[in-house]
Write a protein that holds these residues in place. Structure first.
Motif, PDB file in Angstrom:
ATOM      1  N   ASP A 158       0.850  -1.188   0.000  1.00 12.58           N
ATOM      2  CA  ASP A 158       0.000   0.000   0.000  1.00 12.58           C
ATOM      3  C   ASP A 158       0.888   1.241   0.000  1.00 12.58           C
ATOM      4  O   ASP A 158       2.053   1.187   0.389  1.00 12.58           O
ATOM      5  CB  ASP A 158      -0.890  -0.029   1.258  1.00 12.58           C
ATOM      6  N   GLN A 159       0.310   2.367  -0.431  1.00 17.60           N
ATOM      7  CA  GLN A 159       1.044   3.627  -0.417  1.00 17.60           C
ATOM      8  C   GLN A 159       1.496   3.991   0.991  1.00 17.60           C
ATOM      9  O   GLN A 159       2.568   4.578   1.183  1.00 17.60           O
ATOM     10  CB  GLN A 159       0.165   4.748  -0.986  1.00 17.60           C
ATOM     11  N   LYS A 160       0.692   3.634   1.993  1.00 15.65           N
ATOM     12  CA  LYS A 160       1.059   3.968   3.372  1.00 15.65           C
ATOM     13  C   LYS A 160       2.356   3.276   3.777  1.00 15.65           C
ATOM     14  O   LYS A 160       3.161   3.832   4.533  1.00 15.65           O
ATOM     15  CB  LYS A 160      -0.070   3.596   4.330  1.00 15.65           C
ATOM     16  N   HIS A 161       2.591   2.081   3.270  1.00 15.53           N
ATOM     17  CA  HIS A 161       3.841   1.387   3.565  1.00 15.53           C
ATOM     18  C   HIS A 161       5.023   2.121   2.927  1.00 15.53           C
ATOM     19  O   HIS A 161       6.096   2.238   3.529  1.00 15.53           O
ATOM     20  CB  HIS A 161       3.777  -0.053   3.051  1.00 15.53           C
ATOM     21  N   ILE A 162       4.814   2.607   1.710  1.00  9.03           N
ATOM     22  CA  ILE A 162       5.858   3.399   1.045  1.00  9.03           C
ATOM     23  C   ILE A 162       6.161   4.647   1.861  1.00  9.03           C
ATOM     24  O   ILE A 162       7.328   4.983   2.115  1.00  9.03           O
ATOM     25  CB  ILE A 162       5.420   3.784  -0.384  1.00  9.03           C
ATOM     26  N   ASN A 163       5.111   5.345   2.272  1.00 13.18           N
ATOM     27  CA  ASN A 163       5.300   6.584   3.038  1.00 13.18           C
ATOM     28  C   ASN A 163       6.053   6.322   4.337  1.00 13.18           C
ATOM     29  O   ASN A 163       6.947   7.089   4.723  1.00 13.18           O
ATOM     30  CB  ASN A 163       3.947   7.223   3.347  1.00 13.18           C
ATOM     31  N   ALA A 164       5.679   5.240   5.032  1.00 11.03           N
ATOM     32  CA  ALA A 164       6.326   4.935   6.312  1.00 11.03           C
ATOM     33  C   ALA A 164       7.815   4.676   6.120  1.00 11.03           C
ATOM     34  O   ALA A 164       8.648   5.159   6.893  1.00 11.03           O
ATOM     35  CB  ALA A 164       5.654   3.724   6.957  1.00 11.03           C
ATOM     36  N   LEU A 165       8.150   3.918   5.086  1.00 11.68           N
ATOM     37  CA  LEU A 165       9.555   3.587   4.845  1.00 11.68           C
ATOM     38  C   LEU A 165      10.358   4.821   4.434  1.00 11.68           C
ATOM     39  O   LEU A 165      11.430   5.092   4.986  1.00 11.68           O
ATOM     40  CB  LEU A 165       9.658   2.516   3.755  1.00 11.68           C
ATOM     41  N   THR A 166       9.844   5.562   3.474  1.00 12.58           N
ATOM     42  CA  THR A 166      10.600   6.710   2.957  1.00 12.58           C
ATOM     43  C   THR A 166      10.731   7.821   3.992  1.00 12.58           C
ATOM     44  O   THR A 166      11.765   8.489   4.065  1.00 12.58           O
ATOM     45  CB  THR A 166       9.944   7.256   1.678  1.00 12.58           C
ATOM     46  N   GLU A 167       9.699   8.006   4.816  1.00 13.75           N
ATOM     47  CA  GLU A 167       9.772   9.049   5.841  1.00 13.75           C
ATOM     48  C   GLU A 167      10.718   8.653   6.970  1.00 13.75           C
ATOM     49  O   GLU A 167      11.488   9.477   7.463  1.00 13.75           O
ATOM     50  CB  GLU A 167       8.374   9.334   6.393  1.00 13.75           C
ATOM     51  N   ASN A 168      10.678   7.395   7.376  1.00 13.69           N
ATOM     52  CA  ASN A 168      11.525   6.962   8.482  1.00 13.69           C
ATOM     53  C   ASN A 168      13.003   7.028   8.119  1.00 13.69           C
ATOM     54  O   ASN A 168      13.841   7.383   8.952  1.00 13.69           O
ATOM     55  CB  ASN A 168      11.165   5.539   8.907  1.00 13.69           C
ATOM     56  N   TYR A 169      13.322   6.692   6.869  1.00 12.76           N
ATOM     57  CA  TYR A 169      14.728   6.640   6.464  1.00 12.76           C
ATOM     58  C   TYR A 169      15.130   7.769   5.519  1.00 12.76           C
ATOM     59  O   TYR A 169      16.203   7.716   4.917  1.00 12.76           O
ATOM     60  CB  TYR A 169      15.027   5.284   5.820  1.00 12.76           C
ATOM     61  N   SER A 170      14.261   8.775   5.393  1.00  9.76           N
ATOM     62  CA  SER A 170      14.565   9.944   4.546  1.00  9.76           C
ATOM     63  C   SER A 170      15.017   9.510   3.151  1.00  9.76           C
ATOM     64  O   SER A 170      16.074   9.913   2.650  1.00  9.76           O
ATOM     65  CB  SER A 170      15.649  10.813   5.205  1.00  9.76           C
ATOM     66  N   ILE A 171      14.203   8.680   2.533  1.00  7.13           N
ATOM     67  CA  ILE A 171      14.497   8.155   1.197  1.00  7.13           C
ATOM     68  C   ILE A 171      13.688   8.935   0.169  1.00  7.13           C
ATOM     69  O   ILE A 171      12.494   9.165   0.353  1.00  7.13           O
ATOM     70  CB  ILE A 171      14.155   6.650   1.127  1.00  7.13           C
ATOM     71  N   SER A 172      14.331   9.341  -0.906  1.00  3.14           N
ATOM     72  CA  SER A 172      13.649  10.157  -1.923  1.00  3.14           C
ATOM     73  C   SER A 172      13.663   9.482  -3.287  1.00  3.14           C
ATOM     74  O   SER A 172      13.995  10.096  -4.289  1.00  3.14           O
ATOM     75  CB  SER A 172      14.296  11.542  -2.015  1.00  3.14           C
ATOM     76  N   ARG A 173      13.342   8.207  -3.323  1.00  4.46           N
ATOM     77  CA  ARG A 173      13.266   7.494  -4.597  1.00  4.46           C
ATOM     78  C   ARG A 173      11.978   7.874  -5.331  1.00  4.46           C
ATOM     79  O   ARG A 173      10.934   8.082  -4.722  1.00  4.46           O
ATOM     80  CB  ARG A 173      13.296   5.990  -4.373  1.00  4.46           C
TER      81      ARG A 173
END
Length: 415
Positions: A158-173
């Protein structure tokens, strides 16, 4: 050339990831692919998934899931020209999948990790460490996640899983949405006649179905629904409540029931876990479904008026009737409205409004053709795994610590 799906999942309890793997294995078997399930030597399989074991062609290969390496003589017979896809839902098993990639003689082997949740140490393993060293571990794990993403091994539900991962690790893919896994359930059509019949029967009986594992406080909304139901029963004698689920919090549910008046308690039934087909049937007949995440989606796809419950609270809170425009979708984590007013509205609203909102719940879950080819279209960037020796040692140590803590405190576990 054979297309081969390998699923690394020690057991099949009841939950969103287990249901997804159940449908994935079943669908690929029905389409003539070879399916190998790497599981515990005596895997626990919930009754609701028993029919999978009876399907012709399913190959069950036992391994000891607590080990950090596969045995040298793992009984998997493959040909060099076979096209193999390996899927798992725990990062520790992704390390095993990478190990399997290096060991298999096939020319085409791809391994994928499906991120199953958006909170907790299993997704963010630095959280299990003492606070002082968390920043160091977080920096290391961020690097490992980037390697997995770059190698095409990371997928999302889900998009929420993407958001959680990218926000926690400051990922900008960019364009990570393409890594959201597709539906693997058969399509449905909204049955307006059934919805209208249910609308007209609400004064005779109004059945609320609440479904989830009994894991509190994560899914504590069930306790809040019980409180609200007991209060509503005083005014609406026709209401009934069916609870589908089980789990470590069952004692909390039973204590709630024991404290209720007889007329309230007699209107509540606990069904435990159900097979997917029976689950669908109960939801189709319900007037209202209350749940979260994957279970909520199943009810909506059945055309049943649905209310998304907030995670991590023992009150019943909701953002309102589930629709495509619902804030936070099926996974609600922010404080929101008291659910009581929506229960009353569902009972009292005009028939036309009930049918309309039921249809909106149905449309909130896009009706897509199940895509069982997705995992065979996806590719890893390299033939080897992304994790190096240091990554494997550190991650296995952290997963062991999580496992030990879960044994002591009843927290998360990778079993």
């Amino acid at each position: 050339m054979n297309e081969v799906l390998i699923v690394i999942q020690p057991l099949l309890g009841v939950g969103g990831i287990e249901t997804y793997f159940y449908n994935l294995m079943r669908g690929n078997l029905n389409r003539g692919r070879r399916v190998i399930w790497l599981c515990d030597e005596k895997p626990k399989v919930d009754d609701s998934f028993d029919d999978l074991l009876a399907l012709d062609g399913l190959e069950m290969v036992p391994f000891r899931s607590a080990k950090t390496r596969f045995p040298k003589r793992l009984q998997i017979n493959l040909q060099e020209e076979d096209k193999v896809t390996i899927v798992c839902a725990y990062t520790r098993f992704l390390l095993l999948a990478e190990q399997l990639k290096r060991r298999l003689a096939c020319r085409t082997v791809n391994a994928f990790y499906l991120m199953p949740h958006f909170v907790g140490a299993l997704q963010f393993p630095e959280l299990v460490a003492p606070r002082l060293i968390q920043p160091i571990l977080k920096s290391w794990y961020r690097g490992l996640v980037l390697k997995w993403l770059d190698n095409g091994e990371y997928l999302f539900f889900d998009q929420k899983h993407i958001n959680a991962l990218t926000e926690n690790y400051s990922i900008s893919r960019q364009n990570l949405q393409r890594l959201i896994v597709p539906c693997v359930r058969e399509m449905r059509c909204f049955d307006d006649k059934r919805a209208l019949a249910k609308a007209k029967s609400r004064n005779e009986q109004f059945r609320i179905v609440c479904s989830s594992r009994f894991e509190f406080p994560h899914k504590g909304f069930i306790l809040g629904v019980l409180d609200d139901f007991a209060e509503l029963k005083r005014k609406y004698s026709q209401i009934a409540l069916t609870i589908i689920g089980d789990g470590p919090g069952k004692g909390d549910v039973e204590r709630k029931l024991a404290d209720m008046m007889d007329d309230v308690r007699s209107s509540i039934e606990l069904l435990g876990f159900l097979s997917p087909s029976r689950f669908d049937k109960v939801l189709e007949d319900a007037h209202l479904h209350i749940s979260l995440a994957g279970c909520l989606s199943i009810g909506a796809r059945c055309g049943t008026l649905s209310l998304p419950a907030r995670h991590y609270t023992t009150d019943f809170q909701t953002t309102g009737f589930y629709a495509a425009s619902s804030f936070e979708g099926s996974m609600v984590t922010s404080p929101c409205d008291d659910g009581m007013k929506y229960l009353i509205e569902a009972i009292e609203m005009p028939d036309e409004e009930y049918v309309k909102l039921s249809c909106e719940s149905f449309k909130a879950e896009p009706q897509q053709e199940p895509d069982f080819d997705f995992f065979f279209r996806m590719r890893n960037a390299t033939t080897s795994g992304a994790a190096d020796l240091k990554d494997r040692i550190l991650l296995n140590l952290l997963m062991l610590l999580i496992h030990l803590r879960s044994r002591v405190g009843g927290g998360c576990s990778f079993e």
